[in-house]
Write an enzyme that holds these catalytic residues in place. Structure first.
Site, PDB file in Angstrom:
ATOM      1  N   LEU A  26       0.817  -1.213   0.000  1.00 48.32           N
ATOM      2  CA  LEU A  26       0.000   0.000   0.000  1.00 48.32           C
ATOM      3  C   LEU A  26       0.851   1.262   0.000  1.00 48.32           C
ATOM      4  CD1 LEU A  26      -2.764  -1.024   2.586  1.00 48.32           C
ATOM      5  CD2 LEU A  26      -2.905  -1.059   0.089  1.00 48.32           C
ATOM      6  N   GLY A  27       2.070   1.173   0.489  1.00 47.48           N
ATOM      7  CA  GLY A  27       2.940   2.344   0.527  1.00 47.48           C
ATOM      8  C   GLY A  27       4.158   2.085   1.391  1.00 47.48           C
ATOM      9  N   THR A  31      10.577   5.097   7.307  1.00 48.61           N
ATOM     10  CA  THR A  31      10.497   4.412   8.601  1.00 48.61           C
ATOM     11  C   THR A  31       9.785   3.069   8.510  1.00 48.61           C
ATOM     12  OG1 THR A  31       8.441   5.574   9.161  1.00 48.61           O
ATOM     13  CG2 THR A  31      10.506   6.593   9.866  1.00 48.61           C
ATOM     14  N   LYS A  49       0.900  -1.788   9.199  1.00 52.79           N
ATOM     15  CA  LYS A  49       2.037  -0.881   9.090  1.00 52.79           C
ATOM     16  C   LYS A  49       3.214  -1.466   9.867  1.00 52.79           C
ATOM     17  CE  LYS A  49       3.186   3.981  10.090  1.00 52.79           C
ATOM     18  NZ  LYS A  49       2.631   5.267  10.598  1.00 52.79           N
ATOM     19  N   ASP A 145       0.461  16.528  10.853  1.00 53.90           N
ATOM     20  CA  ASP A 145       0.957  16.108   9.535  1.00 53.90           C
ATOM     21  C   ASP A 145      -0.189  16.177   8.527  1.00 53.90           C
ATOM     22  OD1 ASP A 145       2.665  15.282   7.598  1.00 53.90           O
ATOM     23  OD2 ASP A 145       2.737  13.180   8.228  1.00 53.90           O
TER      24      ASP A 145
END
Length: 285
Positions: A26-27, A31, A49, A145
């Site tokens: 997904l990305g 990090t 994640k 963010d």
């Protein structure tokens, strides 16, 4: 089977494992990465994640790991339909590696959305976004963010706020000065916030979406070689601006400020000027 007697404070270790089938990436970033998995038991899709910094960020592994843990703590304090839901986490502190199991949001970033007449208006989406950040303010949480990739619209065009990697939990008496520099559509911190990042600052950055649309409209109007393509783009911007209720925004703002007890002659003042005026009035009392 004899039932085990538990005492308050006893720690239990659940060693059962779960099986997740990898679906797609997904990305990724400096990090770690986020990937799509399917839970083999429930057939549910999850975005997982992984915190595992790239070699160039290895120096900051411990610092970024602590930030990853802070993100988990923040998300477990939140329960809101417009904020990505967290389901579980898996931490390996001895290696400073971790996983965060989250709701999978199938959709697009907010800058890719086109508000056609038969779809949800920009005004509705903007109000929903503001309400989401009001909720964060009530919880004492700063996102820090704000960018299109962190504001998603799902398949039903509902907002989903994601990525609290820079999130911060603040008390009523704490002001966060170590803010980050947001890169769209803002390139620098506004003078109004006096280098102090607060909940008001976040609303400021969200409001810059209006300014971006207005500036793009004006840029097209001033072009000497205005062509059909520019005309189509201008039509799209006109529609977006109208959907955002832009033509009525100034008068609506005046009504809101009046309701807060701010006099008409102060409506065009900067936040910094109002703070100074408030301090002066307080010193006279």
């Amino acid at each position: 089977m004899k039932t085990e007697k538990l005492e308050a404070g006893k720690v239990l270790n659940f060693k059962a494992s779960k099986n997740f089938k990898y679906m797609e990436d997904l990305g990724s970033g400096g990090t770690g990465n986020t990937r799509l998995f399917k839970d083999e038991e429930t057939d549910m899709l999850f975005a997982i994640k992984k915190y595992d910094p790239s070699p160039e960020n290895e120096t900051y592994r411990v610092e970024f790991y602590n930030r990853f843990v802070d993100e988990i703590k923040i998300l477990f304090q939140i329960s809101h339909p417009n904020i990505v839901r967290i389901y579980d986490y898996y931490l390996y502190p001895e290696m400073h590696v971790g996983y965060l199991q989250m709701e999978y949001v199938k959709g697009i970033s907010i800058d890719k959305y086109n508000a056609f007449p038969w779809e949800r208006s920009w005004e509705d989406i903007f109000i929903e976004t503001i309400k989401t950040f009001i909720y964060l303010e009530e919880k004492g949480i700063l996102h820090r963010d704000i960018r299109p990739n962190n504001l998603l619209l799902d398949e039903n065009q509902n907002l989903k706020l994601i990525d609290f990697g820079f999130g911060k939990k603040v008390s009523d008496f704490t002001l966060e000065k170590n803010s980050i520099l947001l890169n769209w559509p803002v390139s620098e911190m506004p003078l109004e916030v006096e280098e102090v990042y607060t909940h008001q600052t976040e609303i400021f950055f969200l409001g810059k979406l209006f300014k971006h649309i207005i500036e793009e409209k004006n840029r097209l109007y001033m072009k000497e070689d205005f062509n059909d393509k520019d005309g189509m783009k201008l039509g799209e911007l006109e529609s977006e601006f109208a959907d955002l209720n832009g033509w009525q925004a100034e008068s609506d703002a005046a009504i809101l400020l009046a309701g807060l007890g701010i006099k008409n002659e102060l409506h065009n003042s900067l936040m910094g000027e109002l703070k100074a005026l408030r301090r002066n009035n307080a010193s006279k009392e």
